[in-house]
Structure formats: structure tokens, C-alpha cells
Design an enzyme around this catalytic site. Sequence first.
Site, short mmCIF file in Angstrom:
data_model
loop_
_atom_site.label_atom_id
_atom_site.label_comp_id
_atom_site.label_asym_id
_atom_site.label_seq_id
_atom_site.Cartn_x
_atom_site.Cartn_y
_atom_site.Cartn_z
N SER A 123 0.87 -1.18 0.00
CA SER A 123 0.00 0.00 0.00
C SER A 123 0.90 1.22 0.00
O SER A 123 2.08 1.14 0.36
CB SER A 123 -0.86 0.00 1.27
OG SER A 123 -1.43 1.28 1.49
N TYR A 171 -1.35 -1.20 10.90
CA TYR A 171 -1.58 -1.45 9.47
C TYR A 171 -0.43 -0.89 8.64
O TYR A 171 0.13 -1.59 7.78
CB TYR A 171 -2.91 -0.81 9.03
CG TYR A 171 -3.16 -0.96 7.54
CD1 TYR A 171 -3.54 -2.18 7.00
CD2 TYR A 171 -3.00 0.13 6.66
CE1 TYR A 171 -3.76 -2.33 5.64
CE2 TYR A 171 -3.22 -0.01 5.30
CZ TYR A 171 -3.60 -1.24 4.78
OH TYR A 171 -3.81 -1.38 3.44
#
Length: 260
Positions: free
Chosen positions: A140, A153
Site C-alpha cells: 500500500s 496497518y
Amino acid sequence: MTRPLALVTGASGGLGYEFARLLAERGHDLVLVARTGAPMEELAQWAEARHGVAVTVLPKDLSHPGAGGEVADELAERALHLDVLINNAGFTQLAPFAESDEQVMMSMLRVNIETLTQLTRRVVPGMVERGSGRIVNLASLAAFQPGPSMAVYYASKAYVLNFSIALNVELEGSGVTVTALAPGPVATGFQARAAMEDARLVKGRKLPSAAEIAEWGWAEAEKGKPFAVHSPRWKFIAFTLRFLPRRTAARIAARTNDRV
Ligand SMILES: NC(=O)c1ccc[n+]([C@@H]2O[C@H](COP(=O)([O-])OP(=O)(O)OC[C@H]3O[C@@H](n4cnc5c(N)ncnc54)[C@H](OP(=O)(O)O)[C@@H]3O)[C@@H](O)[C@H]2O)c1
């Protein structure tokens, strides 16, 4: 003629579903893994009828310790050898660390890191032996900076990015490539699952579709790149972040993760 075989984790929706569709369209047999069986069964029927490929659906909770090994065992039992592994399953939660749900946090670490690593460990030797294989790991844009309110995360995606680049280099010359994909926000169920639709990062923004990102991501993986960042805007940001003090980078992320 035998068709190449691709396994996609998190294939019940979002990016994983689109990766599976795309690979079926390009003539791959599929193994689909996620907890929710129904969308994967539907996808399997469509892929078999429309593209004549064979699809195996493995409903499985990848947050269980050892889940990556269990998936690999199932492949071995069925004598299935992967040409493509898409480690896509993953999720986040948006909350200050001290208020975050501990169970969700630990599940996140297992899905985003542990299962991805174990499954890759079990799949790589066969690919190396056969002299070919593509592994795609969903990182990401979050991989490039520390992310307050999503600290775990962001850190998990930094792991995925660095793990993938290291493996890509380790496997040079083997015929096996490992590519980390770093999209910015994408229009999937990801934001609703994390109750983060009101975060500045996504609220009111037009996000690319999962189909667009899958198309882009597979093209990058086919080039054998160690990692790829989506869109000129996110490429510029990922590049610029390298020159900022890390705390400044974290403060920028804190602002984009704010609820507005
Ligand atoms: N959407 C974004 O903005 C964005 C941006 C950058 C990177 N990413 C990354 O892209 C990947 C895919 O995300 P997405 O946007 O497609 O999210 P999504 O629409 O929420 O889909 C996530 C997929 O992961 C599966 N999954 C989640 N927990 C699981 C578990 N415990 N066991 C098995 N499967 C599980 C889900 O299936 P079940 O619920 O059926 O199990 C679903 O198929 C993730 O790794 C995410 O971090 C997303």
C-alpha cells in the site's frame, strides 16, 4: 495444453475478486481463498462457463495461526502447483493504538504478515524448482510512512514492501519474481470494513476502481518489478517521503487519517 494456475487470497471481494477475474480472462486456472464462500462460488461458475478454466474454492479464515501452511497443504493434497500467487487478503482498523481492538489487531498482523509470509515460504521452493513463478503481494502507499491511528496497518504494509523487495532480489535469475503493489486508496469494501469512510484520506475523493488497480498491478507484476506505486501523484508522494524526517512523514499521515 495445461493452463497456468493462480491462487488469490481475499478473492471474495474488492481487489482479490478483480485479480481473480482478470487472471481467469487471461486463461489461468484459479484457487480462491477467503472466508466468504458465496461470491467465490459465483466467480468460479462465471470463470468456468465463460473462460473454460478450472476453479477451486477454499473458504478459509487466514487469521488463524498456521493458515498459510494449511492452504499449502490443501494444494499439495490436490497436487496443485502454483504459477501465480496473489497475496491480497488484508485489512485495517482506524483507531488510536491505545483504543484499538486487540483481537482485531492481532488478526490483522496474522492476515497481513504471518499468513502471507508462511504461504510464500511454502510456495517459493516449487516455483524455483520449476524455474518460473510470479508472486504479487498487496502492500500500500501506507508502506512508505509511519501512520498514526493506523500504526499497525502501516507497519504491516512496510513489512510487505521490504519483504517483497528482498525476496525479489534473492530470487534474481531463478525465474521467480516477487512484486509488492502500492496503490493509494481504492474503491472497495476496505474503507467500510474499517469504518474509515470519514477519514480525510478518502472522504469525498474519487477513488480508482478495483478493476483498474488489478489491471495495473498485474501489468507491473508481469514486468517482474520489485514494487510498483500506482499513479503519478502517489509515485511523487512515495518518492518525496524518503527525504522527509520520519516524524514529519508520520505527522502528515496523522492528518490524512483524521476523521473529518
Ligand atoms: N482498498 C484500499 O484502499 C487499499 C489500498 C491499498 C492497499 N490495499 C490492500 O489491498 C488488499 C485488498 O484490499 P481490498 O481493498 O480489496 O479490501 P476488501 O474489499 O475489504 O477485501 C478484502 C479481502 O480480504 C479478505 N479477508 C479479510 N480478512 C480475512 C481473513 N481473516 N481470512 C481470509 N480472508 C480475509 C476478505 O474476504 P472475507 O471477508 O470473505 O474473508 C476480502 O476478500 C489488502 O491487503 C489491503 O490492505 C487496499
